[in-house]
Design an enzyme around this catalytic site. Structure first.
Site, PDB file in Angstrom:
ATOM      1  N   HIS A 370     -16.487  47.038  57.269  1.00 39.63           N
ATOM      2  CA  HIS A 370     -17.222  46.969  58.530  1.00 39.63           C
ATOM      3  C   HIS A 370     -17.188  45.751  59.161  1.00 39.63           C
ATOM      4  CE1 HIS A 370     -18.645  51.103  58.678  1.00 39.63           C
ATOM      5  NE2 HIS A 370     -18.789  50.973  57.147  1.00 39.63           N
ATOM      6  N   LYS A 561     -27.931  45.653  71.519  1.00 35.29           N
ATOM      7  CA  LYS A 561     -27.375  45.862  69.922  1.00 35.29           C
ATOM      8  C   LYS A 561     -28.374  44.762  69.177  1.00 35.29           C
ATOM      9  CE  LYS A 561     -23.531  44.445  72.363  1.00 35.29           C
ATOM     10  NZ  LYS A 561     -22.529  45.385  71.737  1.00 35.29           N
ATOM     11  N   ARG A 562     -27.591  44.494  67.981  1.00 40.45           N
ATOM     12  CA  ARG A 562     -28.333  43.479  67.204  1.00 40.45           C
ATOM     13  C   ARG A 562     -27.967  42.002  67.805  1.00 40.45           C
ATOM     14  NH1 ARG A 562     -30.982  44.603  62.256  1.00 40.45           N
ATOM     15  NH2 ARG A 562     -31.123  42.256  61.788  1.00 40.45           N
ATOM     16  N   LYS A 567     -21.606  38.262  69.023  1.00 34.61           N
ATOM     17  CA  LYS A 567     -21.962  39.208  69.956  1.00 34.61           C
ATOM     18  C   LYS A 567     -22.226  38.782  71.361  1.00 34.61           C
ATOM     19  CE  LYS A 567     -24.069  42.625  66.778  1.00 34.61           C
ATOM     20  NZ  LYS A 567     -22.866  43.891  66.760  1.00 34.61           N
ATOM     21  N   THR A 669     -20.103  50.573  68.296  1.00 31.28           N
ATOM     22  CA  THR A 669     -20.330  51.856  68.691  1.00 31.28           C
ATOM     23  C   THR A 669     -21.197  52.158  69.750  1.00 31.28           C
ATOM     24  OG1 THR A 669     -22.045  51.914  66.971  1.00 31.28           O
ATOM     25  CG2 THR A 669     -19.845  52.784  66.470  1.00 31.28           C
ATOM     26  N   LYS A 673     -21.095  54.802  73.201  1.00 31.42           N
ATOM     27  CA  LYS A 673     -22.207  55.504  73.797  1.00 31.42           C
ATOM     28  C   LYS A 673     -22.571  55.260  75.083  1.00 31.42           C
ATOM     29  CE  LYS A 673     -24.111  54.834  69.167  1.00 31.42           C
ATOM     30  NZ  LYS A 673     -25.006  54.036  68.271  1.00 31.42           N
TER      31      LYS A 673
HETATM   32  C1  26Q Z   1     -25.316  42.867  52.774  1.00 33.92           C
HETATM   33  C2  26Q Z   1     -25.686  42.093  51.431  1.00 33.92           C
HETATM   34  C3  26Q Z   1     -27.077  41.676  51.736  1.00 33.92           C
HETATM   35  C4  26Q Z   1     -27.931  41.899  52.657  1.00 33.92           C
HETATM   36  C5  26Q Z   1     -27.507  42.737  53.686  1.00 33.92           C
HETATM   37  C6  26Q Z   1     -26.013  43.031  53.948  1.00 33.92           C
HETATM   38  C7  26Q Z   1     -25.542  43.777  55.255  1.00 33.92           C
HETATM   39  C8  26Q Z   1     -26.421  44.763  55.683  1.00 33.92           C
HETATM   40  C9  26Q Z   1     -25.729  45.254  56.882  1.00 33.92           C
HETATM   41  C10 26Q Z   1     -24.381  43.541  55.419  1.00 33.92           C
HETATM   42  C11 26Q Z   1     -23.942  44.042  56.678  1.00 33.92           C
HETATM   43  C12 26Q Z   1     -24.429  44.863  57.333  1.00 33.92           C
HETATM   44  C13 26Q Z   1     -24.264  45.537  58.486  1.00 33.92           C
HETATM   45  C14 26Q Z   1     -22.887  45.413  59.046  1.00 33.92           C
HETATM   46  C15 26Q Z   1     -22.457  46.348  60.376  1.00 33.92           C
HETATM   47  O1  26Q Z   1     -23.532  47.230  61.279  1.00 33.92           O
HETATM   48  N1  26Q Z   1     -21.364  46.349  60.832  1.00 33.92           N
HETATM   49  C16 26Q Z   1     -21.195  47.028  62.033  1.00 33.92           C
HETATM   50  O2  26Q Z   1     -20.500  48.205  61.776  1.00 33.92           O
HETATM   51  C17 26Q Z   1     -20.169  49.139  62.657  1.00 33.92           C
HETATM   52  C18 26Q Z   1     -19.731  50.474  62.169  1.00 33.92           C
HETATM   53  O3  26Q Z   1     -18.692  50.352  61.810  1.00 33.92           O
HETATM   54  C19 26Q Z   1     -19.240  48.529  63.583  1.00 33.92           C
HETATM   55  O4  26Q Z   1     -19.039  49.206  64.777  1.00 33.92           O
HETATM   56  C20 26Q Z   1     -19.689  46.949  64.015  1.00 33.92           C
HETATM   57  O5  26Q Z   1     -18.570  46.198  64.755  1.00 33.92           O
HETATM   58  C21 26Q Z   1     -20.132  46.192  62.768  1.00 33.92           C
HETATM   59  O6  26Q Z   1     -20.548  44.975  63.325  1.00 33.92           O
END
Ligand code: 26Q
Length: 839
Positions: A370, A561-562, A567, A669, A673
């Site tokens: 991702h 978004k976050r 971003k 995403t 939406k």
């Molecule tokens: C990893 C290790 C330790 C702590 C946290 C994490 C961690 C947690 C969440 C690393 C990454 C995430 C989230 C990533 C994420 O949300 N990516 C998004 O995924 C979406 C669905 O595929 C995409 O549409 C977005 O572009 C992408 O940023």
């Protein structure tokens, strides 16, 4: 006897889809489940009573679905994810059951309001953002497509923190979503697995000469299951989301109890149960915390044990059937330890040879990437892994050994390549590269949008793609139209249905039929009326949450978004400041009144992101209180962005800001939406924006900025923002306002770090895209003033974004990656239970 009664009760409840019986069910629940009479009944009691009435309708289908899967033994899909961002369930559940109107009327007849009731429900916020919400959309589509699937995740006591804005700053408060009873989950205390941590390994040579590994002296934690039903839309299939919670095991505490140290025993219990206490609030950043690693292994171990147990129940020891009957999807690398865990169970516990076990693993697992952001790629220190999971570390070494041997055979003498491909990073502290583990242990690896999958093959997995070109593929993300159009936007859904019928809910490509009426003045008029009507609830939300009044007669320009530097919320802020300057200096005749809306959470430790939130709030204060512009523009930061807030914000948007630096947003995403709700996109050629442009056509989207390749080239030349600053007097004045404390007169220097960062580094190339962004925004304003043109664009955006249904995404996974087929649960079986219960 019991069977007869069950059959009878089955039939009674089956018939209970009338308004009358729904009313009765609600009242029964209030009285017998919640022990409440007419007095002292809270809104939440009423919500619960309605939720139980709806959930009861799911139960028969749920049981029947599981029985059907058990009988037919189809290939099952397991979706392993550290995050499931489900949001609220009631509305969605009623829609999927086709009981929305029945329930609404039943409540009306009781003098109650369904909308009000729904607002009582807590969001299940067990995710950070895109990745977690994607998992939730996938569950909806899997059930709707009748695919035998289970989600596996963690039942965090605290989901993503609640965001409060205090004096313009983000404050975090805990999300105690379980403080009130959760009517959707069923505890399964009989489904527990022991998860082990720490200890040491021993190797013994057995009598038959084989060596076997033993994992000894480990601490033990119990994983207990909580199940939530996942209904499909207009189907009888109800799948399961199984979330694990940590419970201490008695054996574990016995030592302390025996020594009479009761308090120490309790402390240990508390520490154990900490594993599932809280979701890590980082989005796209991997923080190397030991507790996070424990969480990941906890999810993986419980889930794999469960999967293996069910497999053995179905197929005994016929291990060759494993990859034919099971597909396991890894939602990013977070559950990648599932690979060594399955190896451990097969080799150490089930006695399979390494080769057989490895073939089973690689044919079972598939991995979705991702993100390409280096800081999000998980790498766990070998030292930590050895302490927490000594046996897994050995297995990872062995996987690496055979893997590198194969690489060396194909590329003799290429030591550099071995170093690059190794599962272990050797620069500095030794670390396990989880992405490499996931690639080596899977038969398919996919990115989430065409550009992202392309860049994935070219950058982080370049060597792997050369080694195994066929392993890499793309599956572009999607969102569920049930939640993101039918439920979130009833006025627009109804208008669409009145024009083209309701097939679109299950087959989003049918929205194309709207093209026919895109230029019809009467339809356009209706469309505008509906879009306008969606603004009311959002205006109310903004008023309630921020005290800011906004007008429906403005262009709602939305970035939700976050909060993350890539971003580029800061670029949006610069544009708002530039608009403010321009309006003040030359009150423009053709300025379109705009409402700028921003929402999103910053990771609590991410100072720059928090400062950007603060800046937007200060910009809002300044602009909203300036009489000379406040009728032309307003700014609001909406606190606590979450699924339920998104459902209110997205339908009301006119313009969707998707302005990440090209090459950084894997897919996005929210972009889908918003387009699905008739917002027009202004965006860069990044992530799925590219595919949105392909679908809606160049005339119906506003694209600006450097492409991913151009950003690459810019950086390779040693990008320096000064040239862009020099060429734009407006940009200079915008930056000056940042530097001279215009937005923070009482806190000099507050936003200086943002300024310095932009002027000296600007890693995400905001300034390189600034001029083009402004020019593009002017084109947006022109288009918006041409009411018929804008309406047509809005309609065509909806008509042409059928591709972005998660049904299409899931169908692609099912075909290309899982080889899973639908199994339809038949309704006629429901009315005549054919499975007598024997006691
Ligand atoms: C990893 C290790 C330790 C702590 C946290 C994490 C961690 C947690 C969440 C690393 C990454 C995430 C989230 C990533 C994420 O949300 N990516 C998004 O995924 C979406 C669905 O595929 C995409 O549409 C977005 O572009 C992408 O940023």
């Amino acid at each position: 006897m019991l069977t007869d009664h069950l059959v009878e009760s089955w039939q009674v409840t089956c018939r209970g889809t009338s308004v009358e019986s729904f009313k009765l069910a609600i009242l029964n629940n209030l009285q017998y489940r919640l022990a409440k009479g007419h007095q002292h009944t809270t809104q939440y009691d009423l919500f619960q009573s309605v939720a139980y009435a709806a959930a009861d309708h799911l139960v028969e289908r749920w049981i029947l679905t599981q029985e059907t899967y058990y009988r037919e033994k189809p290939k099952r899909v397991y979706y392993l994810s550290m995050e499931f961002l489900m949001g609220r369930t009631l509305g969605n559940c009623l829609i999927n059951l086709g009981l929305y109107d029945t329930c609404k009327q039943a409540l009306e007849e009781l003098g109650l309001d369904l909308e009000e009731m729904r607002e009582c429900e807590m969001d299940a916020g067990l995710g950070n953002g895109g990745l977690g919400r994607l998992a939730a959309c996938f569950l909806d589509s899997l059930a709707t497509l009748n695919i035998p699937a289970h989600g596996f995740g963690i039942r965090y006591d605290y989901g993503l923190f609640n965001q409060k804005i205090v004096n313009g700053r983000q404050m975090e408060t805990p999300d105690s979503w379980l403080s009130l009873p959760n009517p959707w989950e069923v505890a399964r205390p009989e489904h527990v697995f022991t998860v082990r941590f720490g200890g040491r390994t021993e190797q013994h040579t057995e009598r038959d000469g084989a060596t076997r590994a033993y994992w000894r002296d480990a601490d033990e934690v119990l994983a207990m299951a909580y199940d939530t039903p996942v209904p499909g839309y207009q189907t009888h299939n109800v799948n399961t989301l199984r979330l694990w919670t940590a419970r201490s095991s008695d054996e574990f505490n016995l030592d302390y109890f025996n020594h009479g140290d009761y308090i120490a025993a309790c402390e240990k219990k508390v520490l154990t149960e900490n594993i599932t206490k809280v979701l890590y609030p980082n989005d796209n950043v991997s923080q190397g915390k030991a507790l996070r690693l424990k969480q990941e292994y906890f999810l993986v171990s419980a889930s794999i044990q469960d999967i293996v147990q069910r497999f053995k129940g179905d197929f005994g020891n016929d291990w060759s059937a494993f990859p034919e009957s099971i597909a396991i999807q890894l939602n990013d690398t977070h559950p990648a330890l599932a690979i060594p865990e399955l190896m451990r169970i097969l080799v150490d516990e089930e006695d399979l040879s390494w080769e057989k076990a490895w073939a089973i693993c690689t044919n079972t697992f598939a991995y979705t990437n991702h993100t390409l952001m280096p800081e999000a790629l998980e790498q766990w220190p070998v030292r930590l892994m050895e302490a927490l999971l000594p046996r897994h570390m050995e297995i990872i070494y062995r996987i690496n050994h055979y893997f590198l041997k194969e690489v060396a055979r194909q590329y003799p003498g290429d030591v550099e390549r071995l170093r690059r491909l190794s599962l272990i990073a050797e620069d500095g502290e030794q670390r396990v590269r989880m992405a490499h583990l996931a690639v080596v242990g899977s038969h398919k690896v996919n990115g989430v949008a065409a550009l992202h999958s392309h860049l994935m093959r070219e950058t982080i997995f370049r060597d792997f793609a050369e080694l195994w070109p066929k392993k890499f593929t793309n599956v572009t993300n999607g969102v569920t139209p049930r939640r993101w159009l039918k439920k979130a936007n009833p006025p627009l859904s109804n208008l669409i249905t009145s024009a083209i019928g309701e097939e679109w809910v299950k087959d989003l490509s049918r929205l194309r039929e709207l093209e026919r009426v895109a230029d019809d003045p009467a339809f356009q008029e209706e469309w505008r009326r509906v879009k306008q009507s969606c603004k009311g609830p959002l205006i109310q939300l903004v008023q309630d949450e921020t005290g800011i009044s906004i007008s429906a007669n403005t262009l709602f320009d939305v970035q939700v978004k976050r909060i993350h530097e890539y971003k580029r919320q800061l670029l949006f802020a610069l544009y708002i400041i530039a608009s403010y300057l321009r309006l003040k200096e030359e009150p423009q005749v053709n300025w379109v009144p705009r409402t700028f809306l921003v929402a999103g959470k910053a990771a609590p430790g991410y100072h720059t992101a928090k400062l950007i939130i603060h800046l937007i709030n200060r910009i809002a204060e300044t602009i909203n209180s300036d009489r000379s512009v406040r009728d032309h523009m307003r700014v609001a930061f909406i606190p606590n962005y979450r699924v339920s807030a998104a459902e209110r914000i997205i339908p009301a948007a006119n313009l969707s800001e998707q302005i990440s630096t090209a090459g950084t947003e894997a897919s996005g995403t929210g972009n889908m939406k918003l387009a699905l709700n008739g917002a027009v996109t202004i965006g860069t050629l990044d992530g799925a924006n590219i595919e949105i442009r392909e679908e809606v056509g160049e005339d119906n989207i506003f694209i600006f900025g450097h492409t991913a390749a151009q950003i690459d080239a810019l950086r390779a030349q040693g990008y320096c923002p000064s040239a862009f600053i020099e060429s734009s007097p407006l940009l200079q004045r915008v930056l000056h306002l940042l530097a001279c404390d215009f937005f923070s007169p009482s806190e000099p220097g507050l936003f200086r770090p943002l300024y310095d960062n932009l002027v000296h580094c600007d890693y995400f190339c905001l300034l390189a895209d600034f001029a083009d962004y402004l020019a593009c925004q002017d084109r947006v304003s022109d288009a918006y003033q041409d009411v018929a043109r804008w309406t047509r664009m809005s309609i065509l955006n909806v008509a042409r974004c059928g591709k972005f249904s998660s049904d299409r995404t899931i169908a692609q996974y099912a075909q290309d990656i899982w080889e899973a087929k639908p199994v339809e649960v038949l309704p006629e079986v429901l009315t005549s239970p054919r499975c007598p219960i024997t006691l």
